[in-house]
Design an enzyme around this catalytic site. Structure first.
Site, short mmCIF file in Angstrom:
data_model
loop_
_atom_site.label_atom_id
_atom_site.label_comp_id
_atom_site.label_asym_id
_atom_site.label_seq_id
_atom_site.Cartn_x
_atom_site.Cartn_y
_atom_site.Cartn_z
N GLU A 327 17.45 -6.77 36.05
CA GLU A 327 16.44 -7.19 35.09
C GLU A 327 17.11 -7.44 33.74
OE1 GLU A 327 12.06 -5.55 35.27
OE2 GLU A 327 13.18 -4.42 33.78
N CYS A 328 17.06 -8.67 33.26
CA CYS A 328 17.62 -9.06 31.97
C CYS A 328 19.12 -8.73 31.91
CB CYS A 328 16.85 -8.41 30.82
SG CYS A 328 17.09 -9.26 29.24
N GLY A 329 19.53 -7.67 31.22
CA GLY A 329 20.95 -7.33 31.19
C GLY A 329 21.51 -7.10 32.58
#
Length: 436
Positions: A327-329
């Protein structure tokens, strides 16, 4: 027995809500109260400071991304575990997305739904009696939202305080405190907001200073007295089904953006959470049956992550047979490479075909609605979810992986497809908060 609560809001961002909230809860904890601090809206960093100040887990309540029943359940859980619940608003009190009334993401939605009073923090720098006009506007804007008190911030002198407070008191709204401009305390910031609580060099001393400032300049007894009971719903709600029975969860300063309500919901559904640290070059536990790489700041630690052989080999082995989601990073780390702010490129896991860059920054910020295009750890095919994006990194090479979700903004405007999936591996910049 239910705790009582109130909301600390403001006319706009930058008014001082966070320092007032942290000072207030720190002072009340020092008095022996059991306090639970909550953040309105999507935010990872403020809840970590709330948790450090109160000794209780951080929590988010989001009227856009969370169904009303989930808001009720989470607020009720917080109330069962505390004497006082303090909710910190984001941005201005009424700021949110246009759309369904009561589901705009504004803290005012929480005030109306939960029946909690609002304490308005007003930055009075550059004005005095005119602050009363601002307060009157907020107090009368929505009859379902009750502004029960005001705290003045950045007061220049005793004369300044009297002018503003007397004008506001004439409205029938008490002024509960006035924080002087001199000696104001602030927390260090970086590109996604405040520096994380775990990285602050002298956090306890900072909380102590904030508590002393609150004790000196805020009528804490009057503040606590205006709090109202938090409703207790009959049942708990799981916001997102757990991706496995035993979930390996990356957790350190590079992977710290996991929402507390999601992790707690997985535990409530019977899952076991097994944390590990990529920065310590730890591999996920082989006994787990799902792996979750949350967001955080991998761009600040890309060199260490690229050199973490046990971590990289362990995740690659895990992904051969079990689901992995980033998720994201975490999505950035699942790609082939990550370019840091200095322009240096670091090899990442290579489980998805994209490359990302933090050197070529572009802000992506806002609420999102998604529908999954295939089964993954965030849900079965066709699942409808709500959440948000908040990142500066960009995809510089997309690869040839299949997209993970169909994406829309907070008002439902289609934005195309997003994310990637390949075999057991999936990832996206989208942060999930809850099912529709």
């Amino acid at each position: 027995m239910s705790a009582r609560g109130f909301i600390i809001g403001a006319p706009r961002s930058g008014s001082g809500k966070t320092t007032v909230t942290l000072g207030t809860v720190s002072a009340l904890v020092r008095r022996g109260m059991r306090v639970r601090a909550v953040k309105s809206g999507p935010d990872y960093i403020d809840p970590a400071f709330h948790a450090a100040a109160t000794g209780a887990p951080g929590l988010n309540l989001d009227s856009f991304a969370m169904p009303p029943a989930l808001i009720d359940a989470l607020a009720g859980e917080a109330a069962r575990e505390a004497e006082l619940v303090v909710i910190e608003a984001s941005m201005g009190l009424f700021d949110g997305v246009m759309g369904t009334p009561g589901r705009t993401g504004a803290a005012a939605d929480l005030a109306a739904r939960l029946g909690l009073p609002v304490v308005l923090v007003v930055d009075v720098s550059g004005q005095s009696q005119s602050a009363a006009a601002v307060v009157r506007g907020f107090a009368t804007y929505d009859p379902q939202v009750r502004v029960a008190g005001v705290i003045l911030n950045k007061v220049a002198s005793e004369r300044h305080r009297l002018q503003a407070s007397e004008a506001i008191a004439a409205l029938g709204i008490p002024v509960l405190g006035a924080l002087p401009r001199e000696g104001a305390l602030s927390l260090p910031e970086r590109h996604l907001g405040l520096v994380q609580a775990g990285e602050h060099p002298a956090l306890d001393a900072h909380f102590a200073a904030l508590a002393e400032r609150a004790e000196a300049h805020i009528d804490l007894d009057a503040l606590v007295a205006l709090a109202q009971p938090v409703p207790l719903p009959p049942a708990a709600v799981v916001p997102l089904d757990p991706p496995g029975q035993r979930i390996a969860l990356a957790r350190d300063v590079a992977f710290s953006f996991a929402y507390e309500h999601l992790v707690a919901g997985w535990r409530r559904a019977g899952a076991e959470i097994v944390p590990f640290s990529p920065l310590a070059d730890e591999a996920p536990d082989e006994a787990c049956d799902a792996l979750w790489l949350p967001g955080g700041y991998p761009e600040l630690h890309a060199g260490r992550l690229g050199a973490a052989r046990r971590f990289r080999d362990g995740v690659r082995l895990f992904a051969r047979t079990r689901p992995v989601h980033g998720e994201c990073g975490g999505f950035m780390v699942l790609g082939e490479s990550l370019e840091d702010a200095d322009g240096a490129t670091h090899e990442m896991l290579g489980l998805l075909g994209h490359a990302t860059s933090f050197a070529r920054r572009k802000l992506n910020l806002g609420y999102r609605r998604v529908e999954t295009l295939a089964a993954s750890p965030i849900g079965p095919a066709g699942a409808r979810l709500r959440g948000h994006e908040f990142h500066y990194a960009v995809v510089t090479r997309s690869g040839d992986d299949a997209p993970l979700v169909a994406l829309a903004d907070g008002q439902g405007k289609e934005m195309g497809t997003a994310g990637s999936r390949r075999g057991t591996v999936s990832g996206t910049f989208f942060h999930v908060i809850a099912r529709e």
